[in-house]
Design a protein around this motif. Structure first.
Motif, PDB file in Angstrom:
ATOM      1  N   ASP A   1      34.879 -46.063  33.232  1.00  0.00           N
ATOM      2  CA  ASP A   1      35.707 -45.098  33.956  1.00  0.00           C
ATOM      3  C   ASP A   1      36.213 -45.623  35.300  1.00  0.00           C
ATOM      4  OD1 ASP A   1      33.133 -45.182  34.936  1.00  0.00           O
ATOM      5  OD2 ASP A   1      33.097 -43.067  35.523  1.00  0.00           O
ATOM      6  N   VAL A   2      35.933 -46.897  35.605  1.00  0.00           N
ATOM      7  CA  VAL A   2      36.388 -47.503  36.859  1.00  0.00           C
ATOM      8  C   VAL A   2      37.131 -48.794  36.529  1.00  0.00           C
ATOM      9  CG1 VAL A   2      35.715 -48.440  39.096  1.00  0.00           C
ATOM     10  CG2 VAL A   2      34.428 -46.535  38.100  1.00  0.00           C
ATOM     11  N   SER A   3      38.386 -48.880  36.926  1.00  0.00           N
ATOM     12  CA  SER A   3      39.227 -50.016  36.527  1.00  0.00           C
ATOM     13  C   SER A   3      39.127 -51.180  37.512  1.00  0.00           C
ATOM     14  CB  SER A   3      40.685 -49.574  36.396  1.00  0.00           C
ATOM     15  OG  SER A   3      41.138 -49.022  37.624  1.00  0.00           O
ATOM     16  N   LYS A   4      37.900 -51.619  37.786  1.00  0.00           N
ATOM     17  CA  LYS A   4      37.726 -52.802  38.617  1.00  0.00           C
ATOM     18  C   LYS A   4      36.377 -53.433  38.329  1.00  0.00           C
ATOM     19  CE  LYS A   4      35.636 -50.672  42.716  1.00  0.00           C
ATOM     20  NZ  LYS A   4      35.743 -50.532  44.191  1.00  0.00           N
ATOM     21  N   PHE A   5      36.265 -54.714  38.676  1.00  0.00           N
ATOM     22  CA  PHE A   5      35.009 -55.433  38.550  1.00  0.00           C
ATOM     23  C   PHE A   5      34.239 -55.371  39.857  1.00  0.00           C
ATOM     24  CE2 PHE A   5      37.377 -57.875  35.238  1.00  0.00           C
ATOM     25  CZ  PHE A   5      36.479 -57.722  34.195  1.00  0.00           C
ATOM     26  N   GLU A   6      32.928 -55.278  39.759  1.00  0.00           N
ATOM     27  CA  GLU A   6      32.039 -55.555  40.877  1.00  0.00           C
ATOM     28  C   GLU A   6      31.457 -56.942  40.619  1.00  0.00           C
ATOM     29  OE1 GLU A   6      31.655 -53.663  43.479  1.00  0.00           O
ATOM     30  OE2 GLU A   6      32.735 -51.891  42.710  1.00  0.00           O
ATOM     31  N   TYR A   7      31.259 -57.739  41.679  1.00  0.00           N
ATOM     32  CA  TYR A   7      30.782 -59.103  41.443  1.00  0.00           C
ATOM     33  C   TYR A   7      29.776 -59.541  42.498  1.00  0.00           C
ATOM     34  CZ  TYR A   7      34.175 -60.375  45.071  1.00  0.00           C
ATOM     35  OH  TYR A   7      34.877 -60.453  46.250  1.00  0.00           O
ATOM     36  N   TYR A   8      28.997 -60.537  42.087  1.00  0.00           N
ATOM     37  CA  TYR A   8      27.991 -61.116  42.977  1.00  0.00           C
ATOM     38  C   TYR A   8      27.878 -62.596  42.663  1.00  0.00           C
ATOM     39  CZ  TYR A   8      23.384 -62.419  44.788  1.00  0.00           C
ATOM     40  OH  TYR A   8      22.366 -63.055  45.419  1.00  0.00           O
ATOM     41  N   SER A   9      27.899 -63.415  43.700  1.00  0.00           N
ATOM     42  CA  SER A   9      27.771 -64.862  43.521  1.00  0.00           C
ATOM     43  C   SER A   9      26.665 -65.380  44.423  1.00  0.00           C
ATOM     44  CB  SER A   9      29.093 -65.574  43.850  1.00  0.00           C
ATOM     45  OG  SER A   9      28.944 -66.972  43.699  1.00  0.00           O
ATOM     46  N   PRO A  10      25.474 -65.665  43.889  1.00  0.00           N
ATOM     47  CA  PRO A  10      24.367 -66.134  44.726  1.00  0.00           C
ATOM     48  C   PRO A  10      24.646 -67.522  45.287  1.00  0.00           C
ATOM     49  CG  PRO A  10      23.792 -66.317  42.410  1.00  0.00           C
ATOM     50  CD  PRO A  10      25.103 -65.588  42.462  1.00  0.00           C
ATOM     51  N   LYS A  11      24.295 -67.703  46.532  1.00  0.00           N
ATOM     52  CA  LYS A  11      24.450 -69.012  47.172  1.00  0.00           C
ATOM     53  C   LYS A  11      23.173 -69.805  46.984  1.00  0.00           C
ATOM     54  CE  LYS A  11      25.858 -71.218  51.497  1.00  0.00           C
ATOM     55  NZ  LYS A  11      26.235 -71.009  52.920  1.00  0.00           N
ATOM     56  N   ILE A  12      23.308 -71.035  46.521  1.00  0.00           N
ATOM     57  CA  ILE A  12      22.151 -71.875  46.246  1.00  0.00           C
ATOM     58  C   ILE A  12      22.085 -73.005  47.270  1.00  0.00           C
ATOM     59  CG2 ILE A  12      21.034 -73.380  44.552  1.00  0.00           C
ATOM     60  CD1 ILE A  12      22.424 -71.802  42.371  1.00  0.00           C
ATOM     61  N   GLU A  13      20.948 -73.132  47.902  1.00  0.00           N
ATOM     62  CA  GLU A  13      20.729 -74.199  48.875  1.00  0.00           C
ATOM     63  C   GLU A  13      19.851 -75.291  48.256  1.00  0.00           C
ATOM     64  OE1 GLU A  13      22.280 -74.165  51.589  1.00  0.00           O
ATOM     65  OE2 GLU A  13      22.820 -72.052  51.921  1.00  0.00           O
ATOM     66  N   LYS A  14      19.876 -76.462  48.867  1.00  0.00           N
ATOM     67  CA  LYS A  14      19.055 -77.563  48.368  1.00  0.00           C
ATOM     68  C   LYS A  14      17.579 -77.202  48.379  1.00  0.00           C
ATOM     69  CE  LYS A  14      22.157 -81.389  49.581  1.00  0.00           C
ATOM     70  NZ  LYS A  14      22.317 -82.642  50.357  1.00  0.00           N
ATOM     71  N   GLY A  15      17.165 -76.395  49.347  1.00  0.00           N
ATOM     72  CA  GLY A  15      15.768 -76.019  49.441  1.00  0.00           C
ATOM     73  C   GLY A  15      15.297 -75.107  48.326  1.00  0.00           C
ATOM     74  N   ASP A  16      16.248 -74.564  47.532  1.00  0.00           N
ATOM     75  CA  ASP A  16      15.869 -73.698  46.410  1.00  0.00           C
ATOM     76  C   ASP A  16      15.248 -74.496  45.276  1.00  0.00           C
ATOM     77  OD1 ASP A  16      16.819 -71.475  47.722  1.00  0.00           O
ATOM     78  OD2 ASP A  16      18.826 -71.674  46.890  1.00  0.00           O
TER      79      ASP A  16
END
Length: 203
Positions: free
Chosen positions: A181-196
């Protein structure tokens, strides 16, 4: 027909079941359903350009093909009834489609456009004849930290939930969600560091 498009990710599909001995692959702008026991083939024709993406339903009935270039198309085929086209979308993206996926319930197709810089992700309800275009679309901007030269090249539905999608480029992963019922995307992009990472990669 000889040869197949080796550069398509997941470009060969195993259609064999208790009643079939067939595989599907593409050769240039043509889809091929090949019976490796009877040595016969059915050609799925209609694309003007080389096919660049394919998808197949879990029950092996529905095949989806897409191409990129001028006058591109997104086509859904019924592989069990002579390989007939059942739905066609003309010019689904300005430069065609780079990759796509079919939802587990076979109702939705998600596509990534083959635009050279500013890509678009679109969601299609191909089973609804009243829908002549995507029901949700979003441009993937360089400010999301993917950067030019690293386009999105893979996309997949969550097999347990159509409203969740994952996609990635050479550098980042993007998780999307949407509501009917909602004509849009929600998004998430996790940031990955070298320490991960707890250990160094490589040999």
């Amino acid at each position: 027909m000889l040869g197949f498009n080796k550069d398509i990710d997941q470009g060969v599909h195993f259609l064999t079941s208790e009643t079939r001995t067939e595989i599907f692959y593409t050769s240039s702008h043509t889809g091929v359903i090949y019976d490796y026991v009877k040595k016969t083939q059915r050609l799925l024709q209609g694309h003007c350009n080389q096919i660049t993406a394919t998808a197949c339903s879990d029950d092996k009935r529905w095949l989806v093909t897409a191409d990129s270039g001028e006058d591109s198309m997104l086509v859904v085929w019924d592989s069990t009834h002579g390989g007939v086209p059942v739905r066609t979308f003309q010019n689904p993206h300005p430069n065609g489609i780079l990759c796509m996926d079919l939802s587990t319930d076979n109702q939705y197709i998600v596509t990534i456009g083959a635009e050279p810089e500013l890509q678009t992700i679109s969601l299609w309800d191909w089973t609804n004849q009243n829908e002549q275009g995507p029901i949700v679309s979003m441009q993937i901007k360089p400010t999301l930290a993917f950067g030019y030269g690293h386009p999105m090249h893979w996309i997949k539905f969550n097999p347990d939930r159509n409203q969740e999608i994952a996609m990635n480029s050479g550098k980042r992963v993007l998780f999307l969600s949407w509501k009917p019922d909602v004509s849009k995307f929600e998004y998430y992009s996790p940031k990955i560091e070298k320490g991960d990472y707890s250990a160094k990669s490589g040999y």
